[in-house]
Design a protein around this motif. Structure first.
Motif, PDB file in Angstrom:
ATOM      1  N   ARG A  35       0.819  -1.211   0.000  1.00  0.00           N
ATOM      2  CA  ARG A  35       0.000   0.000   0.000  1.00  0.00           C
ATOM      3  C   ARG A  35       0.852   1.260   0.000  1.00  0.00           C
ATOM      4  O   ARG A  35       0.356   2.358  -0.285  1.00  0.00           O
ATOM      5  CB  ARG A  35      -0.916   0.020   1.226  1.00  0.00           C
ATOM      6  CG  ARG A  35      -1.890  -1.145   1.265  1.00  0.00           C
ATOM      7  CD  ARG A  35      -2.780  -1.087   2.508  1.00  0.00           C
ATOM      8  NE  ARG A  35      -3.651  -2.246   2.544  1.00  0.00           N
ATOM      9  CZ  ARG A  35      -4.819  -2.326   1.914  1.00  0.00           C
ATOM     10  NH1 ARG A  35      -5.254  -1.288   1.212  1.00  0.00           N
ATOM     11  NH2 ARG A  35      -5.561  -3.413   1.976  1.00  0.00           N
ATOM     12  N   HIS A  36       2.123   1.117   0.341  1.00  0.00           N
ATOM     13  CA  HIS A  36       3.074   2.220   0.363  1.00  0.00           C
ATOM     14  C   HIS A  36       4.399   1.694  -0.177  1.00  0.00           C
ATOM     15  O   HIS A  36       4.696   0.502  -0.044  1.00  0.00           O
ATOM     16  CB  HIS A  36       3.251   2.769   1.782  1.00  0.00           C
ATOM     17  CG  HIS A  36       1.977   3.202   2.427  1.00  0.00           C
ATOM     18  ND1 HIS A  36       1.369   4.402   2.133  1.00  0.00           N
ATOM     19  CD2 HIS A  36       1.175   2.584   3.345  1.00  0.00           C
ATOM     20  CE1 HIS A  36       0.251   4.516   2.844  1.00  0.00           C
ATOM     21  NE2 HIS A  36       0.112   3.433   3.579  1.00  0.00           N
ATOM     22  N   GLU A 158      -2.971   5.898  -0.208  1.00  0.00           N
ATOM     23  CA  GLU A 158      -2.233   4.669  -0.487  1.00  0.00           C
ATOM     24  C   GLU A 158      -1.990   4.519  -1.987  1.00  0.00           C
ATOM     25  O   GLU A 158      -2.820   4.933  -2.802  1.00  0.00           O
ATOM     26  CB  GLU A 158      -3.015   3.455   0.025  1.00  0.00           C
ATOM     27  CG  GLU A 158      -3.240   3.479   1.530  1.00  0.00           C
ATOM     28  CD  GLU A 158      -4.100   2.339   2.033  1.00  0.00           C
ATOM     29  OE1 GLU A 158      -4.139   2.143   3.270  1.00  0.00           O
ATOM     30  OE2 GLU A 158      -4.752   1.658   1.206  1.00  0.00           O
ATOM     31  N   ARG A 255      -7.956   4.983  -0.063  1.00  0.00           N
ATOM     32  CA  ARG A 255      -7.797   3.616   0.434  1.00  0.00           C
ATOM     33  C   ARG A 255      -7.733   2.660  -0.745  1.00  0.00           C
ATOM     34  O   ARG A 255      -8.583   2.683  -1.640  1.00  0.00           O
ATOM     35  CB  ARG A 255      -8.958   3.236   1.348  1.00  0.00           C
ATOM     36  CG  ARG A 255      -8.925   1.798   1.861  1.00  0.00           C
ATOM     37  CD  ARG A 255      -7.761   1.545   2.792  1.00  0.00           C
ATOM     38  NE  ARG A 255      -7.804   0.184   3.358  1.00  0.00           N
ATOM     39  CZ  ARG A 255      -6.908  -0.312   4.193  1.00  0.00           C
ATOM     40  NH1 ARG A 255      -5.873   0.437   4.572  1.00  0.00           N
ATOM     41  NH2 ARG A 255      -7.008  -1.541   4.667  1.00  0.00           N
TER      42      ARG A 255
END
Length: 341
Positions: A35-36, A158, A255
């Protein structure tokens, strides 16, 4: 026309990891999605391992009601590329300035995402991409175009990172970051075009990997506000098939919702402006293009053909909770690329 794919079972990584082993081969622990940005990609481009197969790039695209623009900084071992491209949506005029230089001459890229500026100073254009507090600033200049745009990174936003493993010698790490709010201006022939807040968006394609010589792919992306929510689409195909990884996701208010299925892309190669369909277990989308950005390159060992079609997405996608999200008119693109590089 593509055949439907199969569901993948990808693992989410949550800790920093090196993309490569000390010998330059793929680190098995790096395979998965994030997500990162967590991957250290400094092993790409170092030493003689697989020289000629190392590919490193930053590609930023900006969409707005009046203009669409894109900036590329890339190195392919034996060549470097800088490009600034603008489409005036009102007139249909395309402005394209690109330069290819031997080896990595005139181009500098950070080892890993966020590790420093990306710079291209090559004949006919000047590009600098910097990470700043709260976002990324992209500046570029050619004889006709001056661009200064900030892609904001809202709190909690994200971005999908994923490793695609063709083998332990050929693999790709990509970060696809959609629905970043954009602000700033693109100046064409001395006339400044401000990017209106709330209707202007940035998309990043960050790549570090070691590629086969020949490859085909689909890529689709779109960003905007739908029913009060910030929605981004990230869709891919062909190049990931058989690897166990996909680059498919949706972003809702920052998200990420990862889609682990290969998608079915259908289009008419005899009429690129005809409607496309992109579907899978959680995707049912129709894409209506209004412009085909066609490019063909035949330069030494580099051969490519691209149809990047800009238009609007409509249909539905399903998030991780099972909620069906309506897509009513999301601006973006869908492309088909064949490449030998």
């Amino acid at each position: 026309m593509a055949d439907p794919g199969t569901t993948t079972h990808e693992r989410e990584l949550t800790e920093p990891v090196a993309l490569t082993l000390p010998n330059g081969r793929l680190n098995p622990a790096a395979v998965g999605w994030t997500r990162h940005p967590l991957h250290d990609t400094s092993g790409i481009g170092r030493g003689a391992t697989s020289w000629g197969r190392n590919k490193r790039w930053e590609y930023w695209a900006f969409t707005s009601p009046g203009l669409i623009a894109a900036v590329t900084v890339a190195t392919l071992d034996y060549a470097a590329l800088g490009q600034v491209w603008v489409l005036d949506r009102r007139t249909g005029e395309e402005i394209d300035r690109s330069a290819v230089t031997p080896l990595s001459r005139g181009v500098s890229l950070p080892d890993s995402l966020g590790g420093g500026p990306a710079i291209a100073r090559v004949p006919g254009l000047d590009v600098r991409i910097d990470e700043e507090a709260g976002g990324t600033r992209v500046r570029a200049a050619t004889d006709r175009v001056s661009l200064d745009v900030v892609a904001a990174r809202p709190d909690g936003h994200e971005a999908m990172g994923v490793v695609v493993p063709w083998s332990d010698r050929r693999f790709q790490y990509t970060v696809k970051d959609v629905a970043r709010p954009a602000s700033g201006a693109v100046t064409v022939d001395g006339v400044a075009h401000e990017l209106p807040p709330g209707a202007s968006w940035a998309v990043l394609d960050h790549g570090r990997g070691r590629w086969p010589y020949s490859m085909r792919w689909h890529w689709g992306a779109a960003s905007g506000i739908e029913r009060g929510r910030r929605l981004g689409l990230q869709l891919g195909g062909l190049w990931t098939r058989g690897t166990g990884s996909t680059e498919n996701a949706i972003s809702i208010d920052g998200r990420l919702h990862k889609l682990g299925d290969e998608l079915d892309w259908r289009f008419d190669a005899a009429d690129w402006l005809a409607p496309w369909s992109i579907s899978g277990p959680r995707v049912d989308l129709r894409f209506q293009p209004f412009h085909d950005r066609f490019a063909r390159t035949a330069l030494g060992v580099i051969h490519s053909e691209t149809h990047q079609c800009f238009g609007h997405y409509r249909g539905t996608v399903t998030d991780d909770s099972g909620e069906v999200v309506a897509v009513e008119s999301l601006l973006g693109w869908a492309e088909y690329v064949t490449n030998r590089w």
